[in-house]
Design a protein around this motif. Sequence first.
Motif, PDB file in Angstrom:
ATOM      1  N   PHE A   1       1.798  24.728 -10.190  1.00 41.75           N
ATOM      2  CA  PHE A   1       1.805  23.784 -11.303  1.00 41.75           C
ATOM      3  C   PHE A   1       3.241  23.414 -11.686  1.00 41.75           C
ATOM      4  O   PHE A   1       3.548  22.239 -11.914  1.00 41.75           O
ATOM      5  N   GLN A   2       4.127  24.383 -11.742  1.00 41.43           N
ATOM      6  CA  GLN A   2       5.529  24.101 -12.063  1.00 41.43           C
ATOM      7  C   GLN A   2       6.171  23.219 -10.989  1.00 41.43           C
ATOM      8  O   GLN A   2       6.924  22.295 -11.306  1.00 41.43           O
TER       9      GLN A   2
ATOM     10  N   ARG B   1      -1.925  19.839  -2.789  1.00 45.14           N
ATOM     11  CA  ARG B   1      -2.144  21.278  -3.027  1.00 45.14           C
ATOM     12  C   ARG B   1      -2.564  21.528  -4.465  1.00 45.14           C
ATOM     13  O   ARG B   1      -3.450  22.330  -4.733  1.00 45.14           O
ATOM     14  N   ALA B   2      -1.931  20.817  -5.396  1.00 46.47           N
ATOM     15  CA  ALA B   2      -2.271  21.007  -6.813  1.00 46.47           C
ATOM     16  C   ALA B   2      -3.697  20.550  -7.090  1.00 46.47           C
ATOM     17  O   ALA B   2      -4.430  21.212  -7.831  1.00 46.47           O
ATOM     18  N   SER B   3      -4.097  19.453  -6.488  1.00 49.98           N
ATOM     19  CA  SER B   3      -5.431  18.918  -6.766  1.00 49.98           C
ATOM     20  C   SER B   3      -6.544  19.760  -6.142  1.00 49.98           C
ATOM     21  O   SER B   3      -7.691  19.662  -6.564  1.00 49.98           O
ATOM     22  N   THR B   4      -6.214  20.575  -5.151  1.00 56.00           N
ATOM     23  CA  THR B   4      -7.237  21.436  -4.559  1.00 56.00           C
ATOM     24  C   THR B   4      -7.269  22.819  -5.192  1.00 56.00           C
ATOM     25  O   THR B   4      -8.166  23.605  -4.901  1.00 56.00           O
ATOM     26  N   ASN B   5      -6.319  23.108  -6.058  1.00 57.16           N
ATOM     27  CA  ASN B   5      -6.337  24.380  -6.768  1.00 57.16           C
ATOM     28  C   ASN B   5      -7.334  24.267  -7.922  1.00 57.16           C
ATOM     29  O   ASN B   5      -7.190  23.412  -8.798  1.00 57.16           O
TER      30      ASN B   5
ATOM     31  N   GLN C   1      -6.985  21.968 -11.203  1.00 56.56           N
ATOM     32  CA  GLN C   1      -7.930  20.855 -11.304  1.00 56.56           C
ATOM     33  C   GLN C   1      -8.675  20.897 -12.636  1.00 56.56           C
ATOM     34  O   GLN C   1      -8.851  19.873 -13.287  1.00 56.56           O
ATOM     35  N   LYS C   2      -9.097  22.083 -13.043  1.00 55.05           N
ATOM     36  CA  LYS C   2      -9.778  22.246 -14.335  1.00 55.05           C
ATOM     37  C   LYS C   2      -8.865  21.813 -15.475  1.00 55.05           C
ATOM     38  O   LYS C   2      -9.283  21.119 -16.406  1.00 55.05           O
TER      39      LYS C   2
END
Length: 119
Positions: A41-42, A75-79, A83-84
């Motif tokens: 996220f960072q 990668r961020a969108s699949t975490n 995503q939540k």
Amino acid sequence: MSNIYDLAYELEKGLRTQPSFLELTSAYEEVKGNEEAYALFQEFTAMQQELQMKQMSGEGLSEEYIEQAQEIAGRASTNEMIQKMMTAEQQLGTVIEDVNKIIMKPLQDLYTTETTDAE
């Protein structure tokens, strides 16, 4: 008549109690509690800020940079945790947009009235 700034502070307090804000807060705390998700996220946030700065300054974006940004975003969108959190942020954004429309209504009415009067 109420002071407009007092009303704004009341609005801020109300926003903090909105279910969408509480959900975002909870999701963010969950991300922060997971070392891998928080690091991602960072990285994603830093990339977004850098991209925004480059766009604002008119700096061109290399293909390599764009690919790197897309890879991080992917990668961020699949975490699941991120995503939540992003979904909760979008829901809060909708609330803020709705409130903004309400706040801007007097200005819109003013200009609409002036346009109508001029015809």
